[in-house]
Design a protein around this motif. Sequence first.
Motif, PDB file in Angstrom:
ATOM      1  N   ALA A  90      41.708  36.941  42.198  1.00 59.19           N
ATOM      2  CA  ALA A  90      40.942  36.066  41.275  1.00 59.19           C
ATOM      3  C   ALA A  90      41.453  34.676  41.266  1.00 59.19           C
ATOM      4  O   ALA A  90      42.472  34.458  41.151  1.00 59.19           O
ATOM      5  CB  ALA A  90      40.762  36.980  39.948  1.00 59.19           C
ATOM      6  N   ILE A  91      40.494  33.596  40.946  1.00 64.50           N
ATOM      7  CA  ILE A  91      40.883  32.493  40.630  1.00 64.50           C
ATOM      8  C   ILE A  91      41.553  32.339  39.092  1.00 64.50           C
ATOM      9  O   ILE A  91      41.005  33.252  38.333  1.00 64.50           O
ATOM     10  CB  ILE A  91      39.685  31.403  40.599  1.00 64.50           C
ATOM     11  CG1 ILE A  91      38.929  31.435  42.006  1.00 64.50           C
ATOM     12  CG2 ILE A  91      39.951  30.124  40.249  1.00 64.50           C
ATOM     13  CD1 ILE A  91      39.828  31.080  43.112  1.00 64.50           C
ATOM     14  N   ASN A  92      42.523  31.751  39.056  1.00 61.77           N
ATOM     15  CA  ASN A  92      43.232  31.999  37.690  1.00 61.77           C
ATOM     16  C   ASN A  92      42.610  31.743  36.473  1.00 61.77           C
ATOM     17  O   ASN A  92      42.923  32.240  35.449  1.00 61.77           O
ATOM     18  CB  ASN A  92      44.695  31.036  37.726  1.00 61.77           C
ATOM     19  CG  ASN A  92      45.357  31.446  36.630  1.00 61.77           C
ATOM     20  OD1 ASN A  92      45.558  30.605  35.863  1.00 61.77           O
ATOM     21  ND2 ASN A  92      45.770  32.464  36.431  1.00 61.77           N
ATOM     22  N   SER A  93      41.560  30.830  36.491  1.00 63.06           N
ATOM     23  CA  SER A  93      41.051  30.418  35.408  1.00 63.06           C
ATOM     24  C   SER A  93      39.553  29.962  35.373  1.00 63.06           C
ATOM     25  O   SER A  93      39.213  29.556  36.551  1.00 63.06           O
ATOM     26  CB  SER A  93      41.696  29.400  34.281  1.00 63.06           C
ATOM     27  OG  SER A  93      41.922  28.244  35.058  1.00 63.06           O
ATOM     28  N   THR A 114      50.136  40.304  38.463  1.00 66.72           N
ATOM     29  CA  THR A 114      48.797  40.499  38.804  1.00 66.72           C
ATOM     30  C   THR A 114      47.716  40.413  37.779  1.00 66.72           C
ATOM     31  O   THR A 114      46.766  39.927  37.983  1.00 66.72           O
ATOM     32  CB  THR A 114      48.413  41.860  39.936  1.00 66.72           C
ATOM     33  OG1 THR A 114      49.391  41.397  41.104  1.00 66.72           O
ATOM     34  CG2 THR A 114      47.207  42.248  40.145  1.00 66.72           C
ATOM     35  N   LEU A 115      47.872  41.328  36.648  1.00 65.93           N
ATOM     36  CA  LEU A 115      46.894  41.376  35.677  1.00 65.93           C
ATOM     37  C   LEU A 115      46.809  39.841  35.063  1.00 65.93           C
ATOM     38  O   LEU A 115      45.699  39.392  34.747  1.00 65.93           O
ATOM     39  CB  LEU A 115      47.287  42.235  34.567  1.00 65.93           C
ATOM     40  CG  LEU A 115      47.691  43.647  34.891  1.00 65.93           C
ATOM     41  CD1 LEU A 115      48.147  44.784  33.513  1.00 65.93           C
ATOM     42  CD2 LEU A 115      46.074  44.249  34.840  1.00 65.93           C
ATOM     43  N   ASP A 116      48.045  39.174  34.804  1.00 60.96           N
ATOM     44  CA  ASP A 116      47.955  37.995  34.171  1.00 60.96           C
ATOM     45  C   ASP A 116      47.524  36.882  34.887  1.00 60.96           C
ATOM     46  O   ASP A 116      46.611  35.933  34.594  1.00 60.96           O
ATOM     47  CB  ASP A 116      49.186  37.506  33.607  1.00 60.96           C
ATOM     48  CG  ASP A 116      49.190  36.704  32.402  1.00 60.96           C
ATOM     49  OD1 ASP A 116      48.287  36.572  31.640  1.00 60.96           O
ATOM     50  OD2 ASP A 116      50.436  36.109  31.945  1.00 60.96           O
ATOM     51  N   ASN A 117      47.616  36.978  36.312  1.00 62.23           N
ATOM     52  CA  ASN A 117      47.370  35.820  37.101  1.00 62.23           C
ATOM     53  C   ASN A 117      46.333  35.873  38.050  1.00 62.23           C
ATOM     54  O   ASN A 117      45.684  35.144  38.220  1.00 62.23           O
ATOM     55  CB  ASN A 117      48.710  35.653  38.050  1.00 62.23           C
ATOM     56  CG  ASN A 117      48.342  34.526  39.073  1.00 62.23           C
ATOM     57  OD1 ASN A 117      48.016  34.964  40.373  1.00 62.23           O
ATOM     58  ND2 ASN A 117      48.709  33.272  38.920  1.00 62.23           N
ATOM     59  N   GLY A 175      38.526  40.866  45.787  1.00 58.02           N
ATOM     60  CA  GLY A 175      38.044  41.783  45.057  1.00 58.02           C
ATOM     61  C   GLY A 175      39.235  42.001  43.895  1.00 58.02           C
ATOM     62  O   GLY A 175      40.128  41.470  43.820  1.00 58.02           O
ATOM     63  N   ASP A 176      39.207  43.317  43.246  1.00 54.55           N
ATOM     64  CA  ASP A 176      40.319  43.879  42.351  1.00 54.55           C
ATOM     65  C   ASP A 176      41.450  43.369  42.754  1.00 54.55           C
ATOM     66  O   ASP A 176      42.291  44.075  43.701  1.00 54.55           O
ATOM     67  CB  ASP A 176      39.886  45.362  42.025  1.00 54.55           C
ATOM     68  CG  ASP A 176      40.970  45.811  41.044  1.00 54.55           C
ATOM     69  OD1 ASP A 176      41.501  44.984  40.365  1.00 54.55           O
ATOM     70  OD2 ASP A 176      40.875  47.236  40.986  1.00 54.55           O
ATOM     71  N   PRO A 177      42.109  42.454  42.258  1.00 57.25           N
ATOM     72  CA  PRO A 177      43.562  42.288  42.423  1.00 57.25           C
ATOM     73  C   PRO A 177      44.395  43.404  42.404  1.00 57.25           C
ATOM     74  O   PRO A 177      45.629  43.401  43.239  1.00 57.25           O
ATOM     75  CB  PRO A 177      44.105  41.074  41.252  1.00 57.25           C
ATOM     76  CG  PRO A 177      42.691  40.508  40.938  1.00 57.25           C
ATOM     77  CD  PRO A 177      41.757  41.616  40.760  1.00 57.25           C
ATOM     78  N   LEU A 178      44.264  44.398  41.417  1.00 57.62           N
ATOM     79  CA  LEU A 178      45.267  45.620  41.433  1.00 57.62           C
ATOM     80  C   LEU A 178      44.938  46.520  42.600  1.00 57.62           C
ATOM     81  O   LEU A 178      45.682  47.434  42.900  1.00 57.62           O
ATOM     82  CB  LEU A 178      44.833  46.266  40.164  1.00 57.62           C
ATOM     83  CG  LEU A 178      45.515  45.679  38.953  1.00 57.62           C
ATOM     84  CD1 LEU A 178      45.246  46.498  37.722  1.00 57.62           C
ATOM     85  CD2 LEU A 178      47.068  45.674  39.175  1.00 57.62           C
ATOM     86  N   LYS A 195      46.251  37.231  41.046  1.00 58.05           N
ATOM     87  CA  LYS A 195      46.828  37.508  42.606  1.00 58.05           C
ATOM     88  C   LYS A 195      46.833  38.983  43.008  1.00 58.05           C
ATOM     89  O   LYS A 195      47.016  39.871  42.102  1.00 58.05           O
ATOM     90  CB  LYS A 195      48.061  36.832  42.754  1.00 58.05           C
ATOM     91  CG  LYS A 195      49.444  37.318  42.228  1.00 58.05           C
ATOM     92  CD  LYS A 195      50.535  36.726  42.362  1.00 58.05           C
ATOM     93  CE  LYS A 195      50.704  35.147  41.971  1.00 58.05           C
ATOM     94  NZ  LYS A 195      51.677  34.356  42.595  1.00 58.05           N
ATOM     95  N   PRO A 196      46.434  39.177  44.306  1.00 59.24           N
ATOM     96  CA  PRO A 196      46.586  40.615  44.672  1.00 59.24           C
ATOM     97  C   PRO A 196      47.936  41.255  44.558  1.00 59.24           C
ATOM     98  O   PRO A 196      49.101  40.379  44.640  1.00 59.24           O
ATOM     99  CB  PRO A 196      46.149  40.483  46.128  1.00 59.24           C
ATOM    100  CG  PRO A 196      45.916  38.871  46.480  1.00 59.24           C
ATOM    101  CD  PRO A 196      46.350  38.153  45.262  1.00 59.24           C
ATOM    102  N   ILE A 197      48.027  42.450  44.426  1.00 59.04           N
ATOM    103  CA  ILE A 197      49.114  43.326  44.064  1.00 59.04           C
ATOM    104  C   ILE A 197      50.132  43.220  45.281  1.00 59.04           C
ATOM    105  O   ILE A 197      51.355  42.918  45.367  1.00 59.04           O
ATOM    106  CB  ILE A 197      48.915  44.689  43.569  1.00 59.04           C
ATOM    107  CG1 ILE A 197      49.970  45.489  43.330  1.00 59.04           C
ATOM    108  CG2 ILE A 197      48.146  45.424  44.727  1.00 59.04           C
ATOM    109  CD1 ILE A 197      50.642  45.020  41.870  1.00 59.04           C
ATOM    110  N   LYS A 198      49.352  43.111  46.473  1.00 57.35           N
ATOM    111  CA  LYS A 198      50.317  43.180  47.336  1.00 57.35           C
ATOM    112  C   LYS A 198      51.275  41.870  47.691  1.00 57.35           C
ATOM    113  O   LYS A 198      52.132  41.782  48.213  1.00 57.35           O
ATOM    114  CB  LYS A 198      49.342  43.328  48.793  1.00 57.35           C
ATOM    115  CG  LYS A 198      48.721  42.243  49.253  1.00 57.35           C
ATOM    116  CD  LYS A 198      48.127  42.495  50.877  1.00 57.35           C
ATOM    117  CE  LYS A 198      47.589  41.169  51.470  1.00 57.35           C
ATOM    118  NZ  LYS A 198      46.905  41.357  52.740  1.00 57.35           N
TER     119      LYS A 198
END
Lengths: 478, 311
Positions: free
Chosen positions: A333-336, A107-110, A322-325, A112-115
Amino acid sequence: MSMEWEYAPAPENRDIARLKSEYRMFLDGEFVEGAGPGLKSINPATEEVLADVSTAAPSDVDTAVAAARRAQDKVWGPMPGAERAKYIFRIARMIAERSRELAVLETLDNGKPIKESRDSDIPTAAAHFFYHAGWADKLDYAGFGPDPRPLGVAAQVIPWNFPLLMAAWKIAPALACGNTVVLKPAETTPLTALVFAEICAEAGLPPGVVNILPGAGDIGAELVGHAGVDKVAFTGSTEVGKQIQRTLAGTGRKLTLELGGKAANIVFEDAPIDQAVEGIVNGIFFNQGHVCCAGSRLLVQESVADEVLGKLRTRIGRLRIGDPLDKNTDVGAINSAEQLARIRELTSSGEVEGADRWTSPCPLPDKGFFFAPTVFSQVSQSMRIAREEIFGPVLSVLSFRTPDEAVAKANNTPYGLSAGIWTEKGSRILWAAQRMRAGVVWANTFNRFDPAAPFGGYQESGFGREGGRTGLEAYLDV
Amino acid sequence: MTALEDITRDEASLTRFLHGLPGVDAVGLEQRAAGLATRSIKKASKRTAIDLAISMVDLTTLEGADTAGKVRTLCAKARRPDPDYPEVPSVGAVCVYPDLAGLAVGELEGTGVGVASVATAFPAGRAARAVKLADVATAVEAGASEVDMVIDRGAFLSGNYGLVFEEIREVKRACGTAHLKVILETGELATYDNARRASWLALLAGADFVKTSTGKVSPAATLPVTHVLLQAVADWHALTGQLRGVKPAGGIRDTKTAIRYLVAVREVAGEQWLDPALFRFGASSLLNDLLMQRRTQFDGHYSGPDYVTVD
């Protein structure tokens, strides 16, 4: 009197990711500094630098391919399937044991939502290793004749949308069939693949069986064009896939490509409407729409179009961005920045070409790469948003009058990766599924993955299958 | 969509309408319910949810062994759920059999806590129409502000929708100003399609609330079936502009489960339904778990069941 009730922030603890400041590539059983320029992996939700990652140079590719060859010739190829299975089962268990760490890191790197990383990516990655471990000593019975042989060294290049899961899709069948692997993770998401390398090392996997070389596209090109490999597997854009196919033409090396898509999700008037709405949302907003098989074109029968669109907007308006974590985040988030720019460019083309744009009124974070869920209605087949892969949280809605028209429109694309059919009528499901030119057809569901089910495309979506018994063929000399 | 009068003109058009409702895909519904159940509700949001849930409890006793004493203590609990914390809201209503409704009305006068009475030969509903209506009259004359009726499941399952519809209408008339909750007994209707049809049938006939279960049949309330009811009242609102409520009943025993229901209310029906006038829990043991969890939130530690009153 109704009561104000908001969900308090429920962020997962980022320390669980055990993030390190530096990551090194994994070559011949060792973590070594690559000769490449190195890269910084960032968190797309905050734009902060997560870690420095060493990258490979062409010389490292040579070394890795040579190591993989040695390992294949001397150790992994000759090893009995039952022995290989033990290693693969061990890797599967270790992924499951470290699933929370891997989910938070992903999730941090990508972004995507943690769920999703917690409930989908990481468990499915472990499932792929469990599934293929079971095949390792049963290949004689897989339907490819007695004693099918491995191909040798597999060069694998994977995308950033499901970093660990794509690595698992590629590595698990390759190892089960007795091949060794040189894998290049995506430039923006190398971290979980390198933790996977730690798992391989801790599992005692013989040196050279798995090699992970981070790098940019040039290293990917170097790897897939390397004369020392026997098999190339690529998941990514159609454009790069075509380049790879050109490179490999005439070399005799085996190739499988899993490329883009522009899948149709067809909602017939007799569909279970509320579940279809869920399926549409899941089809296009799962993983921010960064899914090659995303249901990016909604084809809805005109008689129920208003009802479906109305319900869809209500439902999308309730998605939490919002916050993916945060455990309650639905869309991350969009990846880049680059991908965000592409999504913006394509959506503005939709407006210019005359489609009706509706954007979720949800608030977006101030920092990071975010894009609000967007639906275009009044879309016609000729518009770019109906033809080109957006790879973002953007849905194009088209309507149809008859089942034949639905099928014709669904198939009217150079792609053919997946399709969805929504109807309560069983015979209509079978009728439509037979006519879909798509590798995967879902009925009354969408984006369901299972290691036992083969996945792959038609036409510009690529060729070859991953997963299931069929997927073994891509890694066996048959 | 056809005008509502056309739908209910005769049994044939009622049947056509109910059978024309979109089907419910069980796999998709259960997947959605399970997905929403993973919402993480913590801190201030959990405290708010607990108070909201307390205010939505229909504190229930529906036993053959019910006595005046039992109902009195229950009413005391309903008025002031946690004597050590006077700021705890009172519950939505107390729910009893009709013969005890009058007693409850007296106990709760001026407190704002409603009195709900089950009626229509609860829980089976197997009695003559006249008996059912007399049952309703008993409750209403005793001063019950809410009537929880059961539908005739036998008639529903045999496709006799007109009979079910007429019966609900007659009960609604007999209720006068009392709010009518219609118990569908979804455990006996068995399919989600039936739960949706029965919800619409009840709404068309004038139900103020649709309620999942009597609590006497297993399964009672489940998250997926409550999704179906919540979707029905949301669709009804979109169609008519009228707000109708939902009450899951039976099997909701702890705070964690109750919060999952509130999440479903918020995200399936909408925030407007986070209101005791539009959502209730039919429960008996849930209240004490909510109170224990509330104390844990405010005291910072768990205190245990001996610190809440057993009534």
